[in-house]
Design an enzyme around this catalytic site. Structure first.
Site, PDB file in Angstrom:
ATOM      1  N   TYR A 156       0.883 -87.543  -3.492  1.00 32.16           N
ATOM      2  CA  TYR A 156       0.417 -88.358  -4.551  1.00 32.16           C
ATOM      3  C   TYR A 156      -0.667 -87.759  -5.439  1.00 32.16           C
ATOM      4  O   TYR A 156      -0.386 -87.937  -6.754  1.00 32.16           O
ATOM      5  CB  TYR A 156      -0.172 -89.786  -4.037  1.00 32.16           C
ATOM      6  N   VAL A 199      -7.958-104.389   0.318  1.00 34.63           N
ATOM      7  CA  VAL A 199      -8.236-105.692  -0.108  1.00 34.63           C
ATOM      8  C   VAL A 199      -6.782-106.630   0.376  1.00 34.63           C
ATOM      9  O   VAL A 199      -7.370-107.501   1.030  1.00 34.63           O
ATOM     10  CB  VAL A 199      -8.228-105.905  -1.791  1.00 34.63           C
ATOM     11  N   SER A 200      -5.702-106.223   0.255  1.00 32.58           N
ATOM     12  CA  SER A 200      -4.728-107.211   0.642  1.00 32.58           C
ATOM     13  C   SER A 200      -4.511-107.098   2.167  1.00 32.58           C
ATOM     14  O   SER A 200      -4.415-108.277   2.848  1.00 32.58           O
ATOM     15  CB  SER A 200      -3.253-106.205   0.432  1.00 32.58           C
TER      16      SER A 200
HETATM   17  N1  UDP Z   1      -9.209 -99.531   4.769  1.00 34.10           N
HETATM   18  C1  UDP Z   1      -9.789-100.040   5.710  1.00 34.10           C
HETATM   19  N2  UDP Z   1      -8.968-100.940   6.452  1.00 34.10           N
HETATM   20  C2  UDP Z   1      -7.874-101.385   5.782  1.00 34.10           C
HETATM   21  C3  UDP Z   1      -7.102-100.558   4.902  1.00 34.10           C
HETATM   22  C4  UDP Z   1      -7.955 -99.602   4.289  1.00 34.10           C
HETATM   23  O1  UDP Z   1     -10.806 -99.931   6.028  1.00 34.10           O
HETATM   24  O2  UDP Z   1      -7.024-102.080   6.575  1.00 34.10           O
HETATM   25  C5  UDP Z   1     -10.072 -98.250   4.175  1.00 34.10           C
HETATM   26  C6  UDP Z   1      -9.463 -96.890   3.715  1.00 34.10           C
HETATM   27  O3  UDP Z   1      -9.638 -95.995   4.766  1.00 34.10           O
HETATM   28  C7  UDP Z   1     -10.297 -96.509   2.536  1.00 34.10           C
HETATM   29  C8  UDP Z   1     -10.348 -97.863   1.711  1.00 34.10           C
HETATM   30  O4  UDP Z   1     -10.407 -98.837   2.725  1.00 34.10           O
HETATM   31  O5  UDP Z   1     -11.495 -95.843   3.068  1.00 34.10           O
HETATM   32  C9  UDP Z   1      -9.824 -98.233   0.633  1.00 34.10           C
HETATM   33  O6  UDP Z   1      -8.283 -97.948   1.084  1.00 34.10           O
HETATM   34  P1  UDP Z   1      -7.165 -98.325   0.281  1.00 34.10           P
HETATM   35  O7  UDP Z   1      -5.974 -97.984   0.781  1.00 34.10           O
HETATM   36  O8  UDP Z   1      -7.152 -99.782  -0.311  1.00 34.10           O
HETATM   37  O9  UDP Z   1      -7.164 -97.454  -1.094  1.00 34.10           O
HETATM   38  P2  UDP Z   1      -7.418 -95.968  -1.310  1.00 34.10           P
HETATM   39  O10 UDP Z   1      -7.829 -95.316  -0.064  1.00 34.10           O
HETATM   40  O11 UDP Z   1      -6.262 -95.338  -2.071  1.00 34.10           O
HETATM   41  O12 UDP Z   1      -8.730 -96.018  -2.248  1.00 34.10           O
END
Ligand code: UDP
Length: 348
Positions: A156, A199-200
Protein backbone atom coordinates in the site's frame (compact mmCIF):
# COMPACT_ATOMS: atom_id res chain seq x y z
CA UNK A 1 -25.32 25.13 -5.79
CA UNK A 2 -25.41 24.29 -9.46
CA UNK A 3 -22.06 25.32 -10.79
CA UNK A 4 -20.94 22.34 -12.87
CA UNK A 5 -24.02 21.21 -14.68
CA UNK A 6 -22.31 19.88 -17.75
CA UNK A 7 -19.41 18.15 -16.16
CA UNK A 8 -19.18 14.41 -15.80
CA UNK A 9 -17.01 13.45 -12.87
CA UNK A 10 -15.54 9.97 -12.68
CA UNK A 11 -14.92 8.57 -9.21
CA UNK A 12 -12.77 5.45 -9.21
CA UNK A 13 -13.64 3.70 -5.96
CA UNK A 14 -16.99 5.48 -5.92
CA UNK A 15 -18.79 2.74 -3.96
CA UNK A 16 -16.31 2.93 -1.11
CA UNK A 17 -16.55 4.76 2.18
CA UNK A 18 -14.94 8.00 0.95
CA UNK A 19 -15.97 7.68 -2.70
CA UNK A 20 -19.68 7.35 -1.96
CA UNK A 21 -19.69 10.43 0.28
CA UNK A 22 -17.82 12.32 -2.43
CA UNK A 23 -20.47 11.21 -4.96
CA UNK A 24 -23.22 12.56 -2.67
CA UNK A 25 -21.47 15.92 -2.34
CA UNK A 26 -20.76 16.31 -6.07
CA UNK A 27 -24.32 15.37 -7.04
CA UNK A 28 -25.60 17.94 -4.53
CA UNK A 29 -23.46 20.52 -6.32
CA UNK A 30 -25.07 19.70 -9.68
CA UNK A 31 -22.38 17.44 -11.19
CA UNK A 32 -23.10 14.24 -13.03
CA UNK A 33 -21.22 11.40 -11.38
CA UNK A 34 -20.03 8.12 -12.82
CA UNK A 35 -18.58 5.70 -10.35
CA UNK A 36 -16.32 2.78 -11.20
CA UNK A 37 -15.70 0.19 -8.52
CA UNK A 38 -14.65 -3.47 -8.34
CA UNK A 39 -16.70 -3.93 -5.15
CA UNK A 40 -13.74 -5.53 -3.38
CA UNK A 41 -14.22 -3.30 -0.35
CA UNK A 42 -16.73 -0.87 -1.88
CA UNK A 43 -20.36 -1.84 -1.33
CA UNK A 44 -23.51 -1.52 -3.34
CA UNK A 45 -25.28 -0.46 -0.13
CA UNK A 46 -23.20 2.76 -0.12
CA UNK A 47 -24.63 3.90 -3.46
CA UNK A 48 -28.08 2.25 -3.46
CA UNK A 49 -29.71 5.57 -2.50
CA UNK A 50 -28.28 7.11 -5.70
CA UNK A 51 -29.75 4.49 -8.01
CA UNK A 52 -32.66 6.71 -9.08
CA UNK A 53 -30.60 9.91 -9.36
CA UNK A 54 -30.60 10.89 -13.04
CA UNK A 55 -27.07 12.29 -12.77
CA UNK A 56 -25.58 9.11 -11.31
CA UNK A 57 -24.34 5.88 -12.82
CA UNK A 58 -22.03 3.09 -11.69
CA UNK A 59 -19.84 0.55 -13.47
CA UNK A 60 -18.60 -2.68 -11.93
CA UNK A 61 -14.99 -2.88 -13.17
CA UNK A 62 -11.44 -3.10 -11.84
CA UNK A 63 -9.07 -0.25 -12.75
CA UNK A 64 -6.25 -2.79 -13.00
CA UNK A 65 -7.86 -4.04 -16.22
CA UNK A 66 -8.15 -1.98 -19.41
CA UNK A 67 -10.94 0.51 -18.71
CA UNK A 68 -14.45 -0.16 -20.06
CA UNK A 69 -14.94 1.02 -23.67
CA UNK A 70 -17.82 3.31 -22.71
CA UNK A 71 -15.32 5.60 -20.93
CA UNK A 72 -13.37 6.20 -24.12
CA UNK A 73 -16.28 6.48 -26.57
CA UNK A 74 -16.57 9.81 -28.37
CA UNK A 75 -19.92 10.75 -26.75
CA UNK A 76 -18.48 10.49 -23.25
CA UNK A 77 -16.81 13.69 -21.97
CA UNK A 78 -15.21 13.50 -18.56
CA UNK A 79 -14.01 16.72 -16.94
CA UNK A 80 -12.62 15.43 -13.65
CA UNK A 81 -11.31 12.10 -12.38
CA UNK A 82 -10.91 11.28 -8.70
CA UNK A 83 -8.77 8.19 -8.16
CA UNK A 84 -9.86 6.66 -4.86
CA UNK A 85 -9.63 3.08 -6.09
CA UNK A 86 -7.78 0.96 -3.55
CA UNK A 87 -8.53 -1.00 -0.41
CA UNK A 88 -7.25 1.27 2.37
CA UNK A 89 -7.48 -0.67 5.60
CA UNK A 90 -4.39 -2.75 6.54
CA UNK A 91 -6.16 -6.16 6.78
CA UNK A 92 -7.94 -5.57 3.46
CA UNK A 93 -5.00 -4.22 1.47
CA UNK A 94 -2.74 -6.95 2.88
CA UNK A 95 -5.18 -9.73 1.92
CA UNK A 96 -4.01 -9.49 -1.70
CA UNK A 97 -0.83 -7.39 -1.69
CA UNK A 98 -0.07 -7.92 -5.37
CA UNK A 99 -3.51 -6.61 -6.30
CA UNK A 100 -3.03 -3.61 -3.97
CA UNK A 101 0.29 -2.65 -5.54
CA UNK A 102 -1.00 -3.08 -9.08
CA UNK A 103 -4.17 -1.12 -8.34
CA UNK A 104 -1.96 1.82 -7.48
CA UNK A 105 0.45 1.42 -10.38
CA UNK A 106 -1.60 0.01 -13.29
CA UNK A 107 -4.91 1.46 -12.10
CA UNK A 108 -3.44 4.93 -11.67
CA UNK A 109 -1.79 4.68 -15.09
CA UNK A 110 -5.07 3.69 -16.77
CA UNK A 111 -6.88 6.58 -15.11
CA UNK A 112 -4.13 9.09 -15.96
CA UNK A 113 -4.25 7.96 -19.59
CA UNK A 114 -8.02 8.41 -19.51
CA UNK A 115 -7.56 11.91 -18.06
CA UNK A 116 -5.09 12.70 -20.85
CA UNK A 117 -7.57 11.52 -23.47
CA UNK A 118 -10.40 13.63 -22.05
CA UNK A 119 -8.16 16.57 -21.01
CA UNK A 120 -9.72 16.00 -17.60
CA UNK A 121 -8.28 17.15 -14.31
CA UNK A 122 -7.01 14.24 -12.19
CA UNK A 123 -6.92 13.96 -8.41
CA UNK A 124 -5.00 11.13 -6.77
CA UNK A 125 -6.13 10.08 -3.31
CA UNK A 126 -2.75 9.38 -1.75
CA UNK A 127 -2.18 8.74 1.92
CA UNK A 128 -0.35 9.60 5.12
CA UNK A 129 1.16 6.11 4.71
CA UNK A 130 3.68 7.63 2.27
CA UNK A 131 5.37 8.96 5.44
CA UNK A 132 5.60 5.40 6.85
CA UNK A 133 6.63 5.42 10.51
CA UNK A 134 7.53 9.12 10.50
CA UNK A 135 10.61 10.55 12.17
CA UNK A 136 9.35 14.11 11.66
CA UNK A 137 6.36 15.29 13.63
CA UNK A 138 3.88 16.58 12.59
CA UNK A 139 4.25 15.46 8.99
CA UNK A 140 4.80 18.15 6.39
CA UNK A 141 4.45 17.49 2.67
CA UNK A 142 8.17 18.20 2.21
CA UNK A 143 9.05 15.16 4.39
CA UNK A 144 10.13 12.17 2.28
CA UNK A 145 9.01 9.58 4.78
CA UNK A 146 10.30 6.46 6.50
CA UNK A 147 8.72 3.51 4.72
CA UNK A 148 9.84 -0.10 5.03
CA UNK A 149 9.83 -1.16 1.35
CA UNK A 150 9.77 -4.90 2.09
CA UNK A 151 7.29 -5.11 4.98
CA UNK A 152 3.61 -6.10 4.94
CA UNK A 153 2.42 -2.49 4.60
CA UNK A 154 4.69 -1.83 1.61
CA UNK A 155 2.14 -2.97 -1.00
CA UNK A 156 0.00 0.00 0.00
CA UNK A 157 2.67 2.53 1.09
CA UNK A 158 4.98 1.92 -1.86
CA UNK A 159 2.00 1.53 -4.17
CA UNK A 160 0.77 4.99 -3.24
CA UNK A 161 4.29 6.43 -3.48
CA UNK A 162 4.60 4.97 -6.99
CA UNK A 163 1.14 6.34 -7.84
CA UNK A 164 2.30 9.80 -6.74
CA UNK A 165 5.46 9.43 -8.87
CA UNK A 166 3.44 8.48 -11.93
CA UNK A 167 0.95 11.28 -11.33
CA UNK A 168 3.67 13.92 -11.04
CA UNK A 169 5.43 12.49 -14.12
CA UNK A 170 2.25 13.01 -16.15
CA UNK A 171 2.14 16.54 -14.73
CA UNK A 172 5.81 17.26 -15.52
CA UNK A 173 5.31 15.93 -19.03
CA UNK A 174 2.49 18.40 -19.54
CA UNK A 175 0.09 15.52 -20.17
CA UNK A 176 -2.45 15.94 -17.35
CA UNK A 177 -3.36 18.66 -14.85
CA UNK A 178 -3.09 16.86 -11.51
CA UNK A 179 -3.81 17.25 -7.81
CA UNK A 180 -2.50 14.95 -5.07
CA UNK A 181 -4.19 14.68 -1.66
CA UNK A 182 -2.45 12.84 1.18
CA UNK A 183 -5.36 11.63 3.25
CA UNK A 184 -4.91 10.98 6.98
CA UNK A 185 -7.12 8.64 9.04
CA UNK A 186 -10.74 9.31 8.13
CA UNK A 187 -13.84 7.96 9.84
CA UNK A 188 -17.62 8.19 9.71
CA UNK A 189 -20.78 6.48 8.51
CA UNK A 190 -20.39 3.82 5.77
CA UNK A 191 -17.14 2.45 7.11
CA UNK A 192 -17.39 -1.31 6.93
CA UNK A 193 -18.03 -3.09 10.24
CA UNK A 194 -15.30 -5.55 9.17
CA UNK A 195 -12.94 -2.82 7.97
CA UNK A 196 -10.45 -3.75 10.68
CA UNK A 197 -9.63 -0.14 11.46
CA UNK A 198 -9.54 1.19 14.95
CA UNK A 199 -12.67 3.40 14.76
CA UNK A 200 -14.91 0.76 13.16
CA UNK A 201 -13.52 -2.02 15.38
CA UNK A 202 -13.89 -0.12 18.63
CA UNK A 203 -17.38 1.19 17.83
CA UNK A 204 -18.74 -2.20 16.74
CA UNK A 205 -17.11 -3.96 19.70
CA UNK A 206 -18.49 -1.37 22.15
CA UNK A 207 -22.00 -1.63 20.72
CA UNK A 208 -21.96 -5.43 20.87
CA UNK A 209 -20.50 -5.44 24.40
CA UNK A 210 -17.49 -7.39 23.10
CA UNK A 211 -13.90 -6.95 24.25
CA UNK A 212 -12.26 -3.84 22.81
CA UNK A 213 -9.03 -4.74 21.06
CA UNK A 214 -6.11 -2.38 21.48
CA UNK A 215 -3.00 -3.26 19.55
CA UNK A 216 0.26 -2.72 21.43
CA UNK A 217 0.11 -0.40 24.43
CA UNK A 218 -2.40 1.95 22.80
CA UNK A 219 0.07 4.81 23.22
CA UNK A 220 0.55 5.12 19.46
CA UNK A 221 -1.22 8.20 18.08
CA UNK A 222 -3.45 9.00 15.14
CA UNK A 223 -5.38 12.14 14.11
CA UNK A 224 -8.95 11.38 13.05
CA UNK A 225 -10.78 13.41 10.43
CA UNK A 226 -14.54 13.22 9.96
CA UNK A 227 -15.64 12.21 6.47
CA UNK A 228 -17.59 15.41 5.65
CA UNK A 229 -14.51 17.53 6.35
CA UNK A 230 -12.35 15.36 4.15
CA UNK A 231 -14.81 15.43 1.24
CA UNK A 232 -14.87 19.24 1.33
CA UNK A 233 -11.06 19.24 1.27
CA UNK A 234 -10.97 16.90 -1.75
CA UNK A 235 -13.43 19.04 -3.71
CA UNK A 236 -11.57 22.23 -2.88
CA UNK A 237 -8.30 20.69 -3.99
CA UNK A 238 -9.82 19.49 -7.26
CA UNK A 239 -11.24 22.99 -7.87
CA UNK A 240 -8.01 24.76 -6.88
CA UNK A 241 -6.82 26.94 -9.80
CA UNK A 242 -3.55 28.54 -8.69
CA UNK A 243 0.12 27.74 -8.94
CA UNK A 244 0.91 25.18 -6.20
CA UNK A 245 1.27 21.67 -7.64
CA UNK A 246 2.74 19.59 -4.83
CA UNK A 247 0.95 17.06 -2.64
CA UNK A 248 -1.45 18.43 -0.02
CA UNK A 249 -2.09 16.87 3.40
CA UNK A 250 -5.79 16.55 4.23
CA UNK A 251 -6.53 15.47 7.76
CA UNK A 252 -7.42 16.64 11.22
CA UNK A 253 -4.41 17.84 13.22
CA UNK A 254 -5.99 16.92 16.57
CA UNK A 255 -3.79 14.03 17.66
CA UNK A 256 -4.68 11.41 20.24
CA UNK A 257 -3.55 8.08 21.58
CA UNK A 258 -5.42 5.04 20.31
CA UNK A 259 -6.27 4.18 23.93
CA UNK A 260 -7.85 7.62 24.42
CA UNK A 261 -9.95 7.09 21.31
CA UNK A 262 -11.20 3.77 22.71
CA UNK A 263 -12.07 5.44 26.01
CA UNK A 264 -14.02 8.20 24.25
CA UNK A 265 -16.04 5.62 22.32
CA UNK A 266 -16.67 3.64 25.51
CA UNK A 267 -17.99 6.78 27.23
CA UNK A 268 -20.22 7.74 24.31
CA UNK A 269 -21.72 4.26 23.92
CA UNK A 270 -21.96 3.61 27.68
CA UNK A 271 -20.63 0.11 27.01
CA UNK A 272 -19.51 -2.33 29.68
CA UNK A 273 -16.93 -3.86 27.35
CA UNK A 274 -13.43 -4.57 28.62
CA UNK A 275 -10.25 -3.44 26.93
CA UNK A 276 -7.91 -6.26 25.90
CA UNK A 277 -4.43 -5.81 24.47
CA UNK A 278 -3.24 -7.57 21.31
CA UNK A 279 0.18 -7.53 19.60
CA UNK A 280 1.06 -4.42 17.63
CA UNK A 281 1.02 -5.12 13.88
CA UNK A 282 4.39 -5.06 12.08
CA UNK A 283 5.51 -1.54 11.04
CA UNK A 284 2.52 0.10 12.75
CA UNK A 285 3.39 3.84 12.78
CA UNK A 286 4.00 5.19 16.30
CA UNK A 287 2.83 8.76 15.71
CA UNK A 288 0.84 10.44 12.99
CA UNK A 289 -0.41 13.99 12.73
CA UNK A 290 -0.78 16.12 9.61
CA UNK A 291 0.68 19.58 9.23
CA UNK A 292 -2.12 21.19 7.23
CA UNK A 293 -0.55 24.64 6.73
CA UNK A 294 -0.60 24.23 2.95
CA UNK A 295 -4.27 23.19 2.83
CA UNK A 296 -5.17 26.10 5.11
CA UNK A 297 -3.25 28.54 2.95
CA UNK A 298 -4.11 27.49 -0.59
CA UNK A 299 -7.57 25.95 -0.06
CA UNK A 300 -8.68 27.93 2.99
CA UNK A 301 -9.60 24.53 4.38
CA UNK A 302 -9.47 23.08 7.87
CA UNK A 303 -11.59 20.38 9.54
CA UNK A 304 -14.60 21.68 11.45
CA UNK A 305 -16.33 18.63 12.90
CA UNK A 306 -15.27 17.95 16.51
CA UNK A 307 -14.35 14.35 17.34
CA UNK A 308 -17.33 13.91 19.67
CA UNK A 309 -19.82 15.01 16.99
CA UNK A 310 -18.23 12.75 14.39
CA UNK A 311 -18.10 9.79 16.74
CA UNK A 312 -21.77 10.23 17.65
CA UNK A 313 -22.69 10.13 13.94
CA UNK A 314 -20.54 7.06 13.44
CA UNK A 315 -22.02 5.29 16.47
CA UNK A 316 -25.55 6.10 15.22
CA UNK A 317 -24.67 4.64 11.82
CA UNK A 318 -23.30 1.39 13.25
CA UNK A 319 -26.25 1.11 15.65
CA UNK A 320 -28.70 1.39 12.74
CA UNK A 321 -26.65 -1.03 10.61
CA UNK A 322 -26.58 -3.63 13.40
CA UNK A 323 -30.36 -3.28 13.87
CA UNK A 324 -31.00 -3.69 10.14
CA UNK A 325 -28.75 -6.78 10.02
CA UNK A 326 -30.59 -8.30 13.01
CA UNK A 327 -34.00 -7.68 11.39
CA UNK A 328 -32.81 -9.21 8.13
CA UNK A 329 -31.59 -12.33 9.90
CA UNK A 330 -34.98 -12.70 11.66
CA UNK A 331 -36.78 -12.37 8.32
CA UNK A 332 -34.54 -15.06 6.83
CA UNK A 333 -35.35 -17.57 9.57
CA UNK A 334 -37.87 -20.27 8.62
CA UNK A 335 -41.40 -19.35 9.74
CA UNK A 336 -41.76 -22.13 12.33
CA UNK A 337 -38.51 -21.01 14.04
CA UNK A 338 -39.68 -17.42 14.16
CA UNK A 339 -42.93 -18.49 15.85
CA UNK A 340 -41.17 -20.67 18.39
CA UNK A 341 -38.74 -17.85 19.22
CA UNK A 342 -41.50 -15.33 19.87
CA UNK A 343 -41.74 -14.79 23.61
CA UNK A 344 -45.08 -15.98 25.03
CA UNK A 345 -47.16 -13.28 26.68
CA UNK A 346 -48.52 -14.56 29.95
CA UNK A 347 -52.32 -14.91 30.07
CA UNK A 348 -53.94 -12.30 32.29
N1 UDP B 1 -5.72 -0.54 16.23
C1 UDP B 1 -6.11 -0.99 17.48
N2 UDP B 1 -7.18 -1.81 17.58
C2 UDP B 1 -7.90 -2.21 16.51
C3 UDP B 1 -7.52 -1.74 15.22
C4 UDP B 1 -6.42 -0.91 15.12
O1 UDP B 1 -5.48 -0.64 18.49
O2 UDP B 1 -8.88 -2.96 16.69
C5 UDP B 1 -4.59 0.39 16.12
C6 UDP B 1 -3.58 0.09 15.02
O3 UDP B 1 -2.60 -0.82 15.46
C7 UDP B 1 -3.02 1.48 14.76
C8 UDP B 1 -4.20 2.41 15.02
O4 UDP B 1 -5.10 1.67 15.83
O5 UDP B 1 -1.99 1.78 15.67
C9 UDP B 1 -4.90 2.86 13.75
O6 UDP B 1 -5.15 1.72 12.98
P1 UDP B 1 -6.04 1.75 11.68
O7 UDP B 1 -6.01 0.38 11.10
O8 UDP B 1 -7.35 2.36 12.00
O9 UDP B 1 -5.31 2.78 10.72
P2 UDP B 1 -3.79 2.94 10.25
O10 UDP B 1 -2.90 2.00 11.02
O11 UDP B 1 -3.81 2.64 8.80
O12 UDP B 1 -3.51 4.35 10.59
Amino acid sequence: MDRRNDSLVLIAGGAGFIGSHLADALLAEGCRVLCIDNFQTGRYANIRHLEREPGFDAIDADVIDPLPARLTRSGCVISQIYNLACAASPPHYQANPEHTLLTNVLGTRHLLQLAELHKARFLLASTSEVYGDPEIHPQRESYWGNVNPTGPRACYDEGKRAAETLTFDFQRGGRVDVRVARIFNTYGPRMRADDGRVVSNVVTQALAGDDITIYGSGDQTRSFCYIDDLVQGLIRLMEYEHAYRGAVNLGNPTEMKVRELAERVMELTGTHSNIIFRPLPVDDPRRRRPDISIARKILDWAPRVPLETGLRQTIAYFTAAARAAAELSIQRQPRHRRKADTPRVAAQ
